[in-house]
Design a protein around this motif. Structure first.
Motif, PDB file in Angstrom:
ATOM      1  N   TRP A  81       0.840  -1.207   0.000  1.00 53.94           N
ATOM      2  CA  TRP A  81       0.000   0.000   0.000  1.00 53.94           C
ATOM      3  C   TRP A  81       0.870   1.251   0.000  1.00 53.94           C
ATOM      4  O   TRP A  81       0.614   2.200  -0.742  1.00 53.94           O
ATOM      5  CB  TRP A  81      -0.932  -0.023   1.222  1.00 53.94           C
ATOM      6  CG  TRP A  81      -1.978   1.036   1.191  1.00 53.94           C
ATOM      7  CD1 TRP A  81      -3.192   0.979   0.582  1.00 53.94           C
ATOM      8  CD2 TRP A  81      -1.887   2.322   1.810  1.00 53.94           C
ATOM      9  NE1 TRP A  81      -3.859   2.160   0.787  1.00 53.94           N
ATOM     10  CE2 TRP A  81      -3.090   3.006   1.533  1.00 53.94           C
ATOM     11  CE3 TRP A  81      -0.922   2.967   2.558  1.00 53.94           C
ATOM     12  CZ2 TRP A  81      -3.340   4.300   1.979  1.00 53.94           C
ATOM     13  CZ3 TRP A  81      -1.169   4.253   3.007  1.00 53.94           C
ATOM     14  CH2 TRP A  81      -2.365   4.898   2.719  1.00 53.94           C
ATOM     15  N   VAL A  82       1.914   1.248   0.842  1.00 46.68           N
ATOM     16  CA  VAL A  82       2.823   2.400   0.920  1.00 46.68           C
ATOM     17  C   VAL A  82       3.530   2.591  -0.421  1.00 46.68           C
ATOM     18  O   VAL A  82       3.616   3.717  -0.941  1.00 46.68           O
ATOM     19  CB  VAL A  82       3.845   2.212   2.068  1.00 46.68           C
ATOM     20  CG1 VAL A  82       4.976   3.213   1.969  1.00 46.68           C
ATOM     21  CG2 VAL A  82       3.145   2.323   3.415  1.00 46.68           C
ATOM     22  N   ARG A  85       1.262   4.153  -3.019  1.00 51.22           N
ATOM     23  CA  ARG A  85       1.100   5.606  -2.812  1.00 51.22           C
ATOM     24  C   ARG A  85       2.354   6.368  -3.244  1.00 51.22           C
ATOM     25  O   ARG A  85       2.262   7.461  -3.789  1.00 51.22           O
ATOM     26  CB  ARG A  85       0.789   5.928  -1.345  1.00 51.22           C
ATOM     27  CG  ARG A  85      -0.509   5.354  -0.803  1.00 51.22           C
ATOM     28  CD  ARG A  85      -1.714   5.757  -1.647  1.00 51.22           C
ATOM     29  NE  ARG A  85      -2.864   4.897  -1.522  1.00 51.22           N
ATOM     30  CZ  ARG A  85      -3.029   3.698  -2.087  1.00 51.22           C
ATOM     31  NH1 ARG A  85      -2.072   3.158  -2.786  1.00 51.22           N
ATOM     32  NH2 ARG A  85      -4.130   3.025  -1.950  1.00 51.22           N
ATOM     33  N   ASP A  88       2.277   6.799  -6.793  1.00 52.60           N
ATOM     34  CA  ASP A  88       1.294   7.837  -7.160  1.00 52.60           C
ATOM     35  C   ASP A  88       1.796   9.223  -6.778  1.00 52.60           C
ATOM     36  O   ASP A  88       1.029  10.183  -6.786  1.00 52.60           O
ATOM     37  CB  ASP A  88      -0.044   7.575  -6.455  1.00 52.60           C
ATOM     38  CG  ASP A  88      -0.759   6.347  -7.015  1.00 52.60           C
ATOM     39  OD1 ASP A  88      -0.433   5.950  -8.149  1.00 52.60           O
ATOM     40  OD2 ASP A  88      -1.635   5.808  -6.312  1.00 52.60           O
ATOM     41  N   ASP A  89       3.066   9.315  -6.407  1.00 51.28           N
ATOM     42  CA  ASP A  89       3.748  10.567  -6.068  1.00 51.28           C
ATOM     43  C   ASP A  89       3.234  11.221  -4.786  1.00 51.28           C
ATOM     44  O   ASP A  89       3.237  12.440  -4.667  1.00 51.28           O
ATOM     45  CB  ASP A  89       3.706  11.562  -7.237  1.00 51.28           C
ATOM     46  CG  ASP A  89       4.457  11.035  -8.441  1.00 51.28           C
ATOM     47  OD1 ASP A  89       5.461  10.316  -8.230  1.00 51.28           O
ATOM     48  OD2 ASP A  89       4.062  11.327  -9.574  1.00 51.28           O
ATOM     49  N   TRP A  90       2.806  10.414  -3.826  1.00 49.73           N
ATOM     50  CA  TRP A  90       2.485  10.944  -2.503  1.00 49.73           C
ATOM     51  C   TRP A  90       3.794  11.134  -1.751  1.00 49.73           C
ATOM     52  O   TRP A  90       4.757  10.390  -1.949  1.00 49.73           O
ATOM     53  CB  TRP A  90       1.626   9.968  -1.722  1.00 49.73           C
ATOM     54  CG  TRP A  90       0.196   9.866  -2.145  1.00 49.73           C
ATOM     55  CD1 TRP A  90      -0.319  10.042  -3.400  1.00 49.73           C
ATOM     56  CD2 TRP A  90      -0.904   9.521  -1.306  1.00 49.73           C
ATOM     57  NE1 TRP A  90      -1.656   9.822  -3.388  1.00 49.73           N
ATOM     58  CE2 TRP A  90      -2.052   9.504  -2.114  1.00 49.73           C
ATOM     59  CE3 TRP A  90      -1.017   9.214   0.035  1.00 49.73           C
ATOM     60  CZ2 TRP A  90      -3.306   9.204  -1.611  1.00 49.73           C
ATOM     61  CZ3 TRP A  90      -2.260   8.918   0.537  1.00 49.73           C
ATOM     62  CH2 TRP A  90      -3.386   8.922  -0.272  1.00 49.73           C
ATOM     63  N   GLN A  94       2.536  12.492   3.753  1.00 51.33           N
ATOM     64  CA  GLN A  94       1.127  12.279   3.424  1.00 51.33           C
ATOM     65  C   GLN A  94       0.727  10.831   3.674  1.00 51.33           C
ATOM     66  O   GLN A  94      -0.360  10.559   4.189  1.00 51.33           O
ATOM     67  CB  GLN A  94       0.871  12.617   1.952  1.00 51.33           C
ATOM     68  CG  GLN A  94       0.875  14.086   1.640  1.00 51.33           C
ATOM     69  CD  GLN A  94       0.729  14.326   0.151  1.00 51.33           C
ATOM     70  OE1 GLN A  94       1.398  13.672  -0.651  1.00 51.33           O
ATOM     71  NE2 GLN A  94      -0.125  15.270  -0.206  1.00 51.33           N
ATOM     72  N   ILE A  95       1.595   9.924   3.304  1.00 51.88           N
ATOM     73  CA  ILE A  95       1.302   8.494   3.487  1.00 51.88           C
ATOM     74  C   ILE A  95       1.173   8.179   4.967  1.00 51.88           C
ATOM     75  O   ILE A  95       0.217   7.522   5.391  1.00 51.88           O
ATOM     76  CB  ILE A  95       2.401   7.629   2.829  1.00 51.88           C
ATOM     77  CG1 ILE A  95       2.394   7.840   1.321  1.00 51.88           C
ATOM     78  CG2 ILE A  95       2.206   6.161   3.175  1.00 51.88           C
ATOM     79  CD1 ILE A  95       3.586   7.240   0.597  1.00 51.88           C
ATOM     80  N   SER A  98      -2.099   9.316   6.396  1.00 50.73           N
ATOM     81  CA  SER A  98      -3.347   8.705   5.935  1.00 50.73           C
ATOM     82  C   SER A  98      -3.455   7.222   6.263  1.00 50.73           C
ATOM     83  O   SER A  98      -4.433   6.575   5.874  1.00 50.73           O
ATOM     84  CB  SER A  98      -3.475   8.902   4.425  1.00 50.73           C
ATOM     85  OG  SER A  98      -2.440   8.225   3.760  1.00 50.73           O
ATOM     86  N   ALA A 102      -6.893   4.516   6.211  1.00 47.51           N
ATOM     87  CA  ALA A 102      -6.874   3.341   5.339  1.00 47.51           C
ATOM     88  C   ALA A 102      -6.986   2.040   6.132  1.00 47.51           C
ATOM     89  O   ALA A 102      -7.089   0.968   5.539  1.00 47.51           O
ATOM     90  CB  ALA A 102      -5.600   3.339   4.505  1.00 47.51           C
TER      91      ALA A 102
END
Length: 176
Positions: A81-82, A85, A88-90, A94-95, A98, A102
């Protein structure tokens, strides 16, 4: 309040010997300086086919302790999951912020940065998805000592050099 100590191999040999002499669990506890419940638990938990034997009990206890391990919160699902993200350029901040929403256990942004670094060393590409290139940490407190060393090499008295460094004259003289 006393802290719990695991039984040592010597204590297990002592329990075996006292049990062989016909001592009760309470008498064994008194002799070893342990709680009767500890002795009861030890005899029940580490009994082999031939009854309680110190060698067997030590081996079983050691294996149990070694295999217990910690429950890791960094599961493969969390790591996937990390990494998704990150791709996705997080940002790692931010990760980390959030994760609770999640439904994952919390990990710090520092752990995510270390994960990216480990991935990069292994030939991965997660570092390419960071917004800014990570700078290498450098020690910042060596600057004055290098100037002091230079001044000492030029023949300055070390005390004078230190006074100049902390009064600002050292940098003024060098145009910095």
């Amino acid at each position: 309040m006393r802290h719990y100590r695991q039984l040592t191999q010597e204590e297990r040999y002592q329990i075996t010997a006292l049990k062989g002499l016909g001592y009760t669990q309470r008498q064994i506890a008194r002799e070893t300086g342990r709680s009767p419940s500890t002795i009861s638990w030890e005899l029940r938990r580490n009994r082999g086919i031939e009854g309680y034997q110190a060698e067997t009990a030590q081996r079983v206890a050691y294996r149990r302790r070694r295999e217990a391990g910690k429950r890791h919160k960094r599961t493969p699902e969390l790591i996937a999951w990390v990494e998704a993200r990150l791709r996705d350029d997080w940002s790692p901040e931010q990760i980390a912020g959030s994760l609770r929403e999640a439904g994952y256990p919390l990990v710090s942004h520092e752990w995510i940065y270390r994960h990216i670094e480990r991935d990069q060393k292994a030939g991965g590409d997660l570092h390419k998805h960071l917004r800014q290139r990570r700078k290498r940490y450098r020690k910042r407190y060596c600057r004055i000592s290098s100037y002091l060393q230079t001044m000492a090499n030029q023949g300055y008295n070390p005390l004078v050099a230190i006074q100049m460094a902390f009064s600002g004259q050292l940098y003024a003289d060098r145009g910095e």
